[in-house]
Design a protein around this motif. Structure first.
Motif, PDB file in Angstrom:
ATOM      1  N   VAL A 189      13.361  -8.434 -46.732  1.00 30.51           N
ATOM      2  CA  VAL A 189      13.038  -9.745 -47.301  1.00 30.51           C
ATOM      3  C   VAL A 189      12.753 -10.754 -46.190  1.00 30.51           C
ATOM      4  CG1 VAL A 189      13.901 -11.655 -48.696  1.00 30.51           C
ATOM      5  CG2 VAL A 189      14.369  -9.288 -49.389  1.00 30.51           C
ATOM      6  N   ARG A 190      13.569 -10.713 -45.134  1.00 30.40           N
ATOM      7  CA  ARG A 190      13.371 -11.645 -44.018  1.00 30.40           C
ATOM      8  C   ARG A 190      12.002 -11.451 -43.374  1.00 30.40           C
ATOM      9  NH1 ARG A 190      17.485 -10.259 -41.418  1.00 30.40           N
ATOM     10  NH2 ARG A 190      18.947 -11.723 -42.368  1.00 30.40           N
ATOM     11  N   GLU A 191      11.581 -10.211 -43.231  1.00 28.13           N
ATOM     12  CA  GLU A 191      10.267  -9.953 -42.636  1.00 28.13           C
ATOM     13  C   GLU A 191       9.142 -10.464 -43.537  1.00 28.13           C
ATOM     14  OE1 GLU A 191       7.626  -6.340 -40.650  1.00 28.13           O
ATOM     15  OE2 GLU A 191       9.437  -5.869 -41.793  1.00 28.13           O
ATOM     16  N   GLU A 192       9.304 -10.305 -44.842  1.00 30.61           N
ATOM     17  CA  GLU A 192       8.303 -10.817 -45.785  1.00 30.61           C
ATOM     18  C   GLU A 192       8.146 -12.326 -45.650  1.00 30.61           C
ATOM     19  OE1 GLU A 192       6.504  -9.303 -48.744  1.00 30.61           O
ATOM     20  OE2 GLU A 192       6.603  -7.700 -47.263  1.00 30.61           O
ATOM     21  N   LEU A 193       9.248 -13.011 -45.452  1.00 28.54           N
ATOM     22  CA  LEU A 193       9.220 -14.460 -45.267  1.00 28.54           C
ATOM     23  C   LEU A 193       8.639 -14.833 -43.904  1.00 28.54           C
ATOM     24  CD1 LEU A 193      12.791 -15.287 -46.632  1.00 28.54           C
ATOM     25  CD2 LEU A 193      10.643 -15.847 -47.757  1.00 28.54           C
ATOM     26  N   ASP A 194       9.159 -14.219 -42.865  1.00 25.19           N
ATOM     27  CA  ASP A 194       8.812 -14.617 -41.499  1.00 25.19           C
ATOM     28  C   ASP A 194       7.353 -14.339 -41.171  1.00 25.19           C
ATOM     29  OD1 ASP A 194      11.417 -15.420 -41.206  1.00 25.19           O
ATOM     30  OD2 ASP A 194      12.043 -13.727 -39.963  1.00 25.19           O
ATOM     31  N   ARG A 195       6.827 -13.201 -41.608  1.00 28.94           N
ATOM     32  CA  ARG A 195       5.436 -12.873 -41.289  1.00 28.94           C
ATOM     33  C   ARG A 195       4.477 -13.894 -41.899  1.00 28.94           C
ATOM     34  NH1 ARG A 195       4.023  -6.573 -42.096  1.00 28.94           N
ATOM     35  NH2 ARG A 195       2.102  -7.274 -41.053  1.00 28.94           N
ATOM     36  N   THR A 196       4.748 -14.293 -43.126  1.00 31.27           N
ATOM     37  CA  THR A 196       3.871 -15.267 -43.773  1.00 31.27           C
ATOM     38  C   THR A 196       4.087 -16.664 -43.207  1.00 31.27           C
ATOM     39  OG1 THR A 196       3.852 -13.910 -45.767  1.00 31.27           O
ATOM     40  CG2 THR A 196       3.111 -16.182 -45.995  1.00 31.27           C
ATOM     41  N   ASP A 197       5.327 -17.011 -42.884  1.00 32.94           N
ATOM     42  CA  ASP A 197       5.572 -18.286 -42.194  1.00 32.94           C
ATOM     43  C   ASP A 197       4.732 -18.384 -40.921  1.00 32.94           C
ATOM     44  OD1 ASP A 197       7.382 -19.197 -44.038  1.00 32.94           O
ATOM     45  OD2 ASP A 197       9.162 -18.868 -42.794  1.00 32.94           O
ATOM     46  N   ALA A 198       4.731 -17.309 -40.133  1.00 33.54           N
ATOM     47  CA  ALA A 198       3.988 -17.321 -38.870  1.00 33.54           C
ATOM     48  C   ALA A 198       2.492 -17.497 -39.106  1.00 33.54           C
ATOM     49  CB  ALA A 198       4.258 -16.025 -38.095  1.00 33.54           C
ATOM     50  N   LEU A 199       1.972 -16.854 -40.137  1.00 36.20           N
ATOM     51  CA  LEU A 199       0.550 -16.996 -40.456  1.00 36.20           C
ATOM     52  C   LEU A 199       0.217 -18.413 -40.893  1.00 36.20           C
ATOM     53  CD1 LEU A 199       0.148 -13.617 -42.338  1.00 36.20           C
ATOM     54  CD2 LEU A 199      -1.089 -14.258 -40.259  1.00 36.20           C
ATOM     55  N   LEU A 200       1.088 -19.008 -41.689  1.00 40.02           N
ATOM     56  CA  LEU A 200       0.857 -20.388 -42.129  1.00 40.02           C
ATOM     57  C   LEU A 200       0.919 -21.355 -40.955  1.00 40.02           C
ATOM     58  CD1 LEU A 200       2.965 -20.316 -45.427  1.00 40.02           C
ATOM     59  CD2 LEU A 200       0.480 -20.490 -45.261  1.00 40.02           C
ATOM     60  N   ARG A 201       1.882 -21.172 -40.066  1.00 41.45           N
ATOM     61  CA  ARG A 201       1.959 -22.030 -38.881  1.00 41.45           C
ATOM     62  C   ARG A 201       0.719 -21.837 -38.014  1.00 41.45           C
ATOM     63  NH1 ARG A 201       5.365 -25.730 -40.683  1.00 41.45           N
ATOM     64  NH2 ARG A 201       7.563 -25.083 -40.724  1.00 41.45           N
ATOM     65  N   GLY A 202       0.220 -20.606 -37.940  1.00 39.94           N
ATOM     66  CA  GLY A 202      -0.971 -20.340 -37.161  1.00 39.94           C
ATOM     67  C   GLY A 202      -2.197 -21.052 -37.697  1.00 39.94           C
ATOM     68  N   LEU A 203      -2.196 -21.332 -39.005  1.00 39.32           N
ATOM     69  CA  LEU A 203      -3.298 -22.093 -39.603  1.00 39.32           C
ATOM     70  C   LEU A 203      -3.185 -23.584 -39.306  1.00 39.32           C
ATOM     71  CD1 LEU A 203      -3.466 -20.462 -43.153  1.00 39.32           C
ATOM     72  CD2 LEU A 203      -5.134 -20.182 -41.314  1.00 39.32           C
ATOM     73  N   GLY A 204      -1.989 -24.002 -38.903  1.00 37.25           N
ATOM     74  CA  GLY A 204      -1.772 -25.417 -38.635  1.00 37.25           C
ATOM     75  C   GLY A 204      -0.911 -26.125 -39.655  1.00 37.25           C
ATOM     76  N   VAL A 205      -0.255 -25.366 -40.536  1.00 34.84           N
ATOM     77  CA  VAL A 205       0.628 -25.985 -41.523  1.00 34.84           C
ATOM     78  C   VAL A 205       1.852 -26.549 -40.810  1.00 34.84           C
ATOM     79  CG1 VAL A 205       2.037 -25.624 -43.574  1.00 34.84           C
ATOM     80  CG2 VAL A 205      -0.141 -24.407 -43.323  1.00 34.84           C
ATOM     81  N   GLU A 206       2.140 -27.811 -41.066  1.00 34.08           N
ATOM     82  CA  GLU A 206       3.267 -28.483 -40.434  1.00 34.08           C
ATOM     83  C   GLU A 206       4.312 -28.857 -41.484  1.00 34.08           C
ATOM     84  OE1 GLU A 206       1.510 -31.820 -38.486  1.00 34.08           O
ATOM     85  OE2 GLU A 206       0.623 -30.621 -36.879  1.00 34.08           O
TER      86      GLU A 206
END
Length: 239
Positions: free
Chosen positions: A121-138
């Motif tokens: 579950v943590r990986e499911e959250l963290d991987r998508t968090d990283a992708l969103l931050r990479g897009l510039g989501v603050e």
């Protein structure tokens, strides 16, 4: 063990197990309750304001059609995106953000996060968090579970990190139905001040969704509603 006691055990044990299974099933599918942390299915407010949300994208064709519609109506919405779809269609995800909409985490693989290990579950959250931050989501990243399903592990992990779980209280079921009149009526019959409305821009093409959203936006605006992102709606709680 006496015969009477054995009979009570033989009859009672399956009933207890059945009751436990029914309870777990109800807990997993509840949109308004979880064991730990914050869950928001709507916001208590007297203002005629709602949040329009879209799940499972981005998807070429469908997401662009939704974006064009929102632009025409001058509405900002919240898109809960699947991580692997962000990877496949990064430019489209970036466009959603650039046009002023809110992006949230809808897991990486869109697998139901029940009966999964904490590390999964943590990986499911963290991987998508990283992708969103990479897009510039603050700022704060909101989360919505795939299919709204959760039991113990997911809410526990969300609560440990102070994450808000966003569900919904208006569900037209456009993931299973594309009849425009039916989708529209389901929204209009259920919506109220503070509602969070669930539509989908991912999965199969949904021409009925696009038409229904167009109608819903017009009708709700005629009734005096305005549209905000989920974070903006949460800020209005109690007002």
């Amino acid at each position: 063990m006496s015969r009477k006691r054995w009979v009570r055990w033989a009859v009672g044990t399956p009933l207890v197990v059945l009751g436990l299974l029914v309870g777990l099933w109800q807990l997993s599918r509840s949109w308004t309750f979880q064991l730990f942390g914050e869950l928001h299915a709507r916001v208590e407010t007297s203002e005629k304001v709602v949040a329009l949300t879209f799940d499972d994208g981005p998807r070429p064709g469908q997401t662009e059609a939704i974006l064009e519609l929102l632009k025409r109506h001058g509405v900002r919405a919240s898109f809960f995106m699947v991580g692997r779809n962000i990877e496949r269609h990064r430019e489209l995800a970036a466009r959603v953000l650039a046009e002023g909409h809110q992006l949230g985490n809808h897991s990486y693989s869109h697998h139901r996060l029940i009966f999964k290990s904490p590390s999964y579950v943590r990986e499911e959250l963290d991987r998508t968090d990283a992708l969103l931050r990479g897009l510039g989501v603050e700022g704060e990243l909101l989360f919505r579970a795939p299919n709204g399903k959760k039991l113990v592990v997911l809410p526990w992990l969300l609560s440990r990190s102070g994450r808000k779980h966003i569900t919904f209280d208006v569900v037209p079921r456009d993931d299973a139905e594309q009849d425009v009149e039916l989708l529209t009526s389901r929204v209009m019959e259920s919506v109220r001040p503070g509602s969070i409305i669930l539509f989908h821009d991912g999965g199969q093409e949904k021409p009925g969704t696009v038409k229904a959203v167009d109608i819903v936006l017009g009708r709700l605006r005629e009734q005096g509603y305005r549209f905000v992102t989920v974070s903006e709606l949460l800020a209005l709680g109690g007002r």
